[in-house]
Design an enzyme around this catalytic site. Structure first.
Site, short mmCIF file in Angstrom:
data_model
loop_
_atom_site.label_atom_id
_atom_site.label_comp_id
_atom_site.label_asym_id
_atom_site.label_seq_id
_atom_site.Cartn_x
_atom_site.Cartn_y
_atom_site.Cartn_z
N ASP A 100 -7.20 -1.37 -4.00
CA ASP A 100 -8.16 -1.02 -2.95
C ASP A 100 -9.16 0.03 -3.44
O ASP A 100 -10.36 -0.07 -3.17
CB ASP A 100 -7.42 -0.47 -1.73
CG ASP A 100 -6.48 -1.47 -1.10
OD1 ASP A 100 -6.72 -2.68 -1.21
OD2 ASP A 100 -5.48 -1.03 -0.49
N ASP B 168 0.86 -1.18 0.00
CA ASP B 168 0.00 0.00 0.00
C ASP B 168 0.89 1.23 0.00
O ASP B 168 1.96 1.23 0.63
CB ASP B 168 -0.90 0.02 1.23
CG ASP B 168 -1.96 -1.08 1.21
OD1 ASP B 168 -2.37 -1.49 0.11
OD2 ASP B 168 -2.39 -1.51 2.29
#
Length: 186
Positions: free
Chosen positions: A136, A118
């Site tokens: 995401d 991430d």
């Protein structure tokens, strides 16, 4: 373009952008050494390895948990792809493609690195959002599309079905006046 092809396109674009952005930032830059990179007053790039699922829930440090999450992601993506192949609406197919593409992108990370990479961090003053990636964001957009598809029948070309059978009015073909004779209904 058929709904399935649109959904497949959404899946492939999501997967491509997700993997390309991660590979470029992780292997093609020095982000790991020089983080965070401020890209806007409210956004920065930084490296976070997420061993769990959304919002870092269910952190998995061991191999069994890692591979279980990979398997769940692959099975979910396959199920979504089957659903996508059967849908007749473009919004639903695209939404399913976004979710499936995001699930596959994060599963690839987990299989390759043991965790999901991430890197996008949004914030404003003291408020901070969780760190996420393209996969995401696509999953969230896909879920929003699924909700819209379920709530807005006009987008699917259907009439709302709020009426009950007891609410329907039937008009008989004949009328019977009080004198007992039957006359055709005009």
């Amino acid at each position: 373009m058929t709904p399935f092809r649109l959904g497949l396109l959404g899946l492939l674009v999501t997967l491509g952008l997700d993997q390309a952005s991660k590979l470029w930032l992780y292997l093609g830059t020095d982000l790991v050494l020089t983080q965070p990179w401020r890209v806007a007053p409210f956004a920065e790039f930084l490296v976070v390895w997420n061993r769990g699922v959304s919002y870092g829930l269910f952190q998995q440090d061991g191999g069994i948990g890692r591979w279980l999450l990979v398997a769940v992601s692959v099975v979910a993506a396959a199920g979504l792809a089957v659903w996508m192949s059967r849908t007749q609406t473009r919004l639903l197919a695209l939404s399913l493609g976004l979710v499936a593409g995001g699930a596959i992108g994060n599963a690839i990370d987990r299989a390759m690195y043991g965790a999901v990479f991430d890197f996008v961090h949004l914030h404003w003053r003291t408020w901070s959002w969780y760190v996420f990636n393209v996969a995401d964001a696509a999953i969230v957009a896909g879920v929003v599309g699924l909700v819209l598809d379920s709530l807005l029948p006009d987008l699917r070309g259907e009439a709302p079905s709020n009426t009950k059978a007891s609410d329907k009015i039937t008009i008989p073909n004949e009328t019977t006046p009080p004198n007992g004779t039957t006359t055709p209904h005009p």
